[in-house]
Design an enzyme around this catalytic site. Structure first.
Site, PDB file in Angstrom:
ATOM      1  CB  SER A  29     -10.916 -41.188 -20.313  1.00  0.00           C
ATOM      2  OG  SER A  29      -9.733 -41.757 -19.525  1.00  0.00           O
ATOM      3  CG  ASP A 197      -7.529 -41.527 -22.039  1.00  0.00           C
ATOM      4  OD1 ASP A 197      -8.434 -40.507 -22.259  1.00  0.00           O
ATOM      5  OD2 ASP A 197      -7.442 -42.005 -21.082  1.00  0.00           O
TER       6      ASP A 197
END
Length: 378
Positions: A29, A197
């Site tokens: 992320s 993500d």
């Protein structure tokens, strides 16, 4: 920003630790931004000058880069509205059943954009940074392995950019994909597949490092659930009942709880599977209300978030000193007592003046640093 503050604190407080010369890096992320920077030999001081003080002579950071509305996505979705409306009216007129309205909701859900913001400029920003001053945007050219984790949307499987078969994807593109948080950023297309993500699958993906046989794992988890019952530094007007904060606060607390619990389960399993590997994981204080209620869209608050992270990590190192000293000593590291015991120290106090360099002198400095490191090893 929290991770940057925590890294800066470790950089200053741990003697012998060079975060730009670790054996392997894993970025998940937003952590992929920092992992890619460290793997490219960008130190925490340089990243603080880029993102916090803004006095870097190399990279000019513009906060609006991260908050560009996804206008193309909005228009693409809206262009389907007339067709969907016609199909809906046709079905309403000629079909029967109690599921008409639920079907309509599902059908018109395709008009909702997949993300509020466009991450194209983020990728361009990273590409420019990683193609200057001796850095590289190619996983295969880095001195140490770097893995950037993203999740393939159509299968739900995690992909390791930088691993065999995926190491030809530019680092900037991999980071863009890994940080595409659903709802905020649209999925990123790579090789005809869409990625989101990397934290949706696992929080840290520490197994990548442990499987390589490292002897010390250092991790940062910036998201922990807020303990409102024991809160300190809570902004005025905030009730202890988080439900009063509305849907955004409830979703934030839920997301944080899921991430931390999943990470804790993984670390406990790793401790049993890899008992000879030391694990150092740093997290925020769960009672820090100021950090929890910081506006995530306010880049003006980034220095404050970094400062909170820096001080929280210093406090953590100070409180855990007795426990950490023998662990660090086993790896040739030590705590700098004068640094961790200075409770008034700020993240800016140890920040050196920015060096002035051209492309040529920056490459020369990098080469000399390599020579010095090689001599030190021998």
């Amino acid at each position: 920003m929290y991770e940057l503050g925590a890294l800066r604190a470790m950089d200053e407080a741990i003697e012998g630790l060079d975060l730009t010369r670790l054996d392997c890096y894993v970025g998940v992320s937003s952590g992929a931004f920092l992992a890619a920077g460290l793997a490219n030999r960008m130190g925490t001081a340089e990243m603080c000058r880029i993102f916090i003080t803004g006095d870097s002579d190399d990279v000019q950071f513009r906060p609006e880069t991260f908050l560009r509305p996804a206008f193309f996505e909005y228009m693409r979705r809206a262009s389907n509205a007339p067709r969907l409306a016609m199909e809906w009216w046709r079905d309403m007129l000629f079909r029967r059943g109690d599921s008409r309205w639920s079907d309509a909701i599902a059908r018109f859900g395709g008009l909702v954009p997949t993300g509020l913001f466009d991450s194209t400029e983020i990728e361009r920003f990273l590409r420019e940074v990683f193609t200057r001053r001796g850095r590289s945007n190619d996983f295969r050219e880095l001195a140490a392995p770097l893995y950037v984790i993203a999740v393939e949307l159509d299968s739900g499987k995690a992909v390791r950019f930088g691993d065999e078969g995926w190491d030809d994807v530019p680092i900037s593109r991999a980071v863009q994909a890994s940080a595409a948080l659903p709802g905020l950023y649209a999925p990123v297309e790579v090789r005809g597949k869409h990625f989101v993500d990397g934290a949706l699958r696992r929080t840290m993906h520490a197994s990548l490092l442990l499987e390589r046989g490292v002897d010390l794992l250092i991790g940062i988890n910036p998201l922990v659930p807020f303990d409102s019952g024991n809160a300190v530094r809570t902004p005025g007007g905030i009730d202890q009942r988080l439900s009063e904060g509305g849907l955004p606060v409830v979703l934030s607390q839920t997301f944080r709880t899921l991430l931390q619990s999943r990470m804790q389960v993984g670390l406990a399993r790793y401790a049993q599977t890899y008992p000879d590997i030391d694990q150092l994981v740093f997290e925020p204080n769960s009672d820090d209300g100021e950090l929890f209620f910081t506006n995530v869209f306010s880049f003006a608050a980034r220095r404050r978030v970094c400062e909170l992270a820096y001080r929280n990590t210093m406090d953590d190192l100070r409180k855990r000193a007795a426990e950490l000293k023998p662990v660090l000593a086993a790896h040739g590291l030590a705590l700098r007592e004068e640094i961790i015991n200075d409770e008034t120290r700020s993240i800016l106090d140890g920040l050196p003046k920015p060096p002035r360099a051209t492309e040529t002198t920056a490459r020369l400095r990098r080469a000399l640093d390599d020579v010095e490191h090689l001599i030190g090893q021998r």
